[in-house]
Design an enzyme around this catalytic site. Structure first.
Site, PDB file in Angstrom:
ATOM      1  N   HIS A 281       0.861  -1.189   0.000  1.00 56.83           N
ATOM      2  CA  HIS A 281       0.000   0.000   0.000  1.00 56.83           C
ATOM      3  C   HIS A 281       0.895   1.236   0.000  1.00 56.83           C
ATOM      4  O   HIS A 281       1.688   1.435   0.917  1.00 56.83           O
ATOM      5  CB  HIS A 281      -0.898  -0.024   1.249  1.00 56.83           C
ATOM      6  CG  HIS A 281      -1.867   1.104   1.325  1.00 56.83           C
ATOM      7  ND1 HIS A 281      -3.208   0.951   1.043  1.00 56.83           N
ATOM      8  CD2 HIS A 281      -1.704   2.401   1.651  1.00 56.83           C
ATOM      9  CE1 HIS A 281      -3.824   2.102   1.195  1.00 56.83           C
ATOM     10  NE2 HIS A 281      -2.931   3.005   1.569  1.00 56.83           N
ATOM     11  N   HIS A 324      -1.184   3.295  11.673  1.00 58.45           N
ATOM     12  CA  HIS A 324      -0.170   4.311  11.446  1.00 58.45           C
ATOM     13  C   HIS A 324      -0.044   5.265  12.629  1.00 58.45           C
ATOM     14  O   HIS A 324      -1.035   5.597  13.280  1.00 58.45           O
ATOM     15  CB  HIS A 324      -0.592   5.111  10.203  1.00 58.45           C
ATOM     16  CG  HIS A 324       0.441   6.058   9.685  1.00 58.45           C
ATOM     17  ND1 HIS A 324       1.767   5.730   9.535  1.00 58.45           N
ATOM     18  CD2 HIS A 324       0.327   7.333   9.271  1.00 58.45           C
ATOM     19  CE1 HIS A 324       2.417   6.761   9.044  1.00 58.45           C
ATOM     20  NE2 HIS A 324       1.576   7.758   8.883  1.00 58.45           N
ATOM     21  N   GLU A 330      -3.000  15.004  10.708  1.00 61.22           N
ATOM     22  CA  GLU A 330      -3.836  14.621   9.575  1.00 61.22           C
ATOM     23  C   GLU A 330      -5.294  14.992   9.852  1.00 61.22           C
ATOM     24  O   GLU A 330      -5.939  14.407  10.722  1.00 61.22           O
ATOM     25  CB  GLU A 330      -3.718  13.122   9.310  1.00 61.22           C
ATOM     26  CG  GLU A 330      -2.302  12.671   8.972  1.00 61.22           C
ATOM     27  CD  GLU A 330      -2.212  11.181   8.683  1.00 61.22           C
ATOM     28  OE1 GLU A 330      -3.273  10.534   8.559  1.00 61.22           O
ATOM     29  OE2 GLU A 330      -1.090  10.659   8.599  1.00 61.22           O
ATOM     30  N   HIS A 354      -6.375  13.361  13.369  1.00 60.13           N
ATOM     31  CA  HIS A 354      -5.440  12.455  14.021  1.00 60.13           C
ATOM     32  C   HIS A 354      -4.151  13.236  14.215  1.00 60.13           C
ATOM     33  O   HIS A 354      -3.447  13.553  13.255  1.00 60.13           O
ATOM     34  CB  HIS A 354      -5.240  11.190  13.177  1.00 60.13           C
ATOM     35  CG  HIS A 354      -6.522  10.442  12.964  1.00 60.13           C
ATOM     36  ND1 HIS A 354      -6.942  10.026  11.724  1.00 60.13           N
ATOM     37  CD2 HIS A 354      -7.483  10.057  13.837  1.00 60.13           C
ATOM     38  CE1 HIS A 354      -8.102   9.398  11.845  1.00 60.13           C
ATOM     39  NE2 HIS A 354      -8.457   9.411  13.117  1.00 60.13           N
ATOM     40  N   HIS A 360      -3.827   5.612  14.394  1.00 66.20           N
ATOM     41  CA  HIS A 360      -5.107   5.563  13.691  1.00 66.20           C
ATOM     42  C   HIS A 360      -5.008   4.532  12.572  1.00 66.20           C
ATOM     43  O   HIS A 360      -3.924   4.027  12.263  1.00 66.20           O
ATOM     44  CB  HIS A 360      -5.497   6.935  13.129  1.00 66.20           C
ATOM     45  CG  HIS A 360      -4.441   7.588  12.297  1.00 66.20           C
ATOM     46  ND1 HIS A 360      -3.324   8.203  12.827  1.00 66.20           N
ATOM     47  CD2 HIS A 360      -4.315   7.722  10.943  1.00 66.20           C
ATOM     48  CE1 HIS A 360      -2.573   8.697  11.864  1.00 66.20           C
ATOM     49  NE2 HIS A 360      -3.144   8.403  10.710  1.00 66.20           N
TER      50      HIS A 360
END
Length: 432
Positions: A281, A324, A330, A354, A360
């Site tokens: 990803h 993460h 973010e 976040h 998160h």
């Protein structure tokens, strides 16, 4: 007129020849216009970074009465209102206006950091409005606004001309540019503000010459002046506060202009998505539309990132966003649809934050489904557009966002509570 980062020129067709040729400040401009330079960088900035435009207008913008401070209860750059809170935060869709209010009246600050006086920092706001800014203009002396309509279109009148900005489009009104907002109905959206710096296209590196947001897809206005002798209010955001001055004419009296410091808009559907065609990803940085770089290479004051419809084809891979913790803040918003990692609870017109190093990732339901899904090529985010404002600043949340709005979801943390241990019990486990 289209483009980004180049020299532009435009004149209102009602006044042919209004744009001076060969020099910026002739002794007498055509049609008796006044020449005025709007500078977005220092005069001596390197040529590749220098931002300025020349405006040829009916009256210079200096013609107004003194500014007086006005109240701005929930629109602020004061980050001392609340104690710090590192928890994951999610907001339900922000309330549409209950009474009548224009775009300036409907600005509410969610979070931010830094200081506009030192030209260092960021603020994130939402707006809700249902009436036009009648005989009123606004400009931001502190920095740039990146505006993301979520519900209903905005018709934005600028000194450079008009822009209609629909949901799934964005616009940037750069520092010092005067503008007025009209709406077609009750409207809502998001605003990213950066202090003292400007947005630009990210470098593409190994991607090469083409990809992400292409320069030719950015649009700038065409000159369109109005010569109105009516009382106008000019609202200025200066050092985090709002001020108002009155004048007896419209500020939108620019007959012609040229330069590379202009407002612009962009249709998010034109973004060329880059993704893996093998495994793993990719980091969300591959979805960056615009960036506002800091003094530290590769680290942004703010990035504007989108998660558009696309194909997912990765092999042997957990495809949703990975769990993460990040040295960046973010803030996410949703224009329409359902975000893949939070299909329940994260709604259009709402938001999440976040903060730096706060963990998160996908909720329990998303994790279970993605871990067992058949990995064939699949469409992701059809009929959806989520976005992220990412910043290297550690942002404080305002009292309005945490308390007054009554939209903070206190149960957000529960979306992870059903995540179960997958590790098998083993006789040699330590701490048994």
């Amino acid at each position: 007129m289209t483009g980004f980062g180049n020299e532009f020129a435009s004149e209102d067709g009602r006044c042919p020849g209004s744009l001076p040729q060969g020099q910026n400040t002739p002794q007498k401009c055509p049609y008796g216009l006044f020449a005025e330079q709007l500078s977005g960088t220092a005069f001596t900035a390197p040529r590749e970074e220098n931002k300025r435009s020349w405006l040829y207008r009916i009256r210079p913008s200096v013609v107004h009465r003194p500014f007086q401070r006005i109240k701005s209860e929930h629109f602020t750059n004061d980050w001392t209102q609340n104690p710090p809170n590192p928890n994951q935060m999610r907001w339900e869709p922000f309330e549409m206006p209950k009474g009548r209010g224009d775009w300036v009246h409907g600005l509410r600050t969610v979070c931010g950091a830094g200081d506009p006086k030192s030209k260092s920092g960021i603020a994130i706001h939402i707006y809700t409005c249902n009436m036009p800014m009648e005989n009123k203009a606004f400009y931001n002396a502190d920095g740039d606004f990146l505006i993301v309509p979520q519900k209903e279109s905005l018709v934005i009148k600028t000194e450079f001309g008009m822009m209609k900005v629909d949901p799934n489009e964005i616009c940037v009104i750069q520092q010092g540019m005067r503008f007025s907002v009209d709406v077609e109905g009750p409207s809502r959206g998001y605003v990213l503000e950066v202090f003292g710096r400007h947005f630009q296209l990210p470098n593409l590196g190994p991607i090469g010459a083409n990809g992400l947001a292409n320069p030719r897809d950015f649009e700038t206005p065409v000159a369109l002046f109005e010569d109105l002798e009516v009382e106008y209010k000019i609202v200025s955001k200066f050092q985090g506060c709002l001020f108002e001055a009155k004048q007896d004419h419209s500020p939108f009296d620019v007959v012609a202009w040229h330069g590379n410091y202009v407002p612009f808009k962009y249709d998010l559907k034109k973004f060329m998505t880059i993704n893996t065609v093998s495994f793993d990803h990719c980091d969300p940085s591959i979805f960056t539309v615009l960036t506002c770089p800091s003094e530290h290479p590769g680290t942004a004051v703010a990035d504007f990132v989108i998660f558009p419809p696309r194909w997912s084809v990765a092999e042997r891979t957990f495809r949703p966003p990975y769990y993460h913790r990040n040295c960046m803040s973010e803030f996410m918003g949703l224009i329409h649809g359902n975000y893949e990692a939070k299909e329940e609870g994260f709604k259009p017109g709402g938001a999440t934050l976040h903060s730096i190093m706060t963990p998160h990732g996908p909720d329990a339901k998303c994790f279970e489904a993605a871990s067992t899904a058949k990995l064939a090529p699949a469409r992701v985010a059809d009929n959806t557009m989520a976005f992220m404002f990412e910043s290297s600043f550690s942002m404080a949340v305002t009292n309005w966002a945490e308390v007054v709005s009554q939209k903070l979801d206190e149960s957000y943390y529960k979306c992870w509570k059903d995540i179960k241990k997958q590790f098998p019990r083993h006789e040699h486990n330590l701490g048994r």
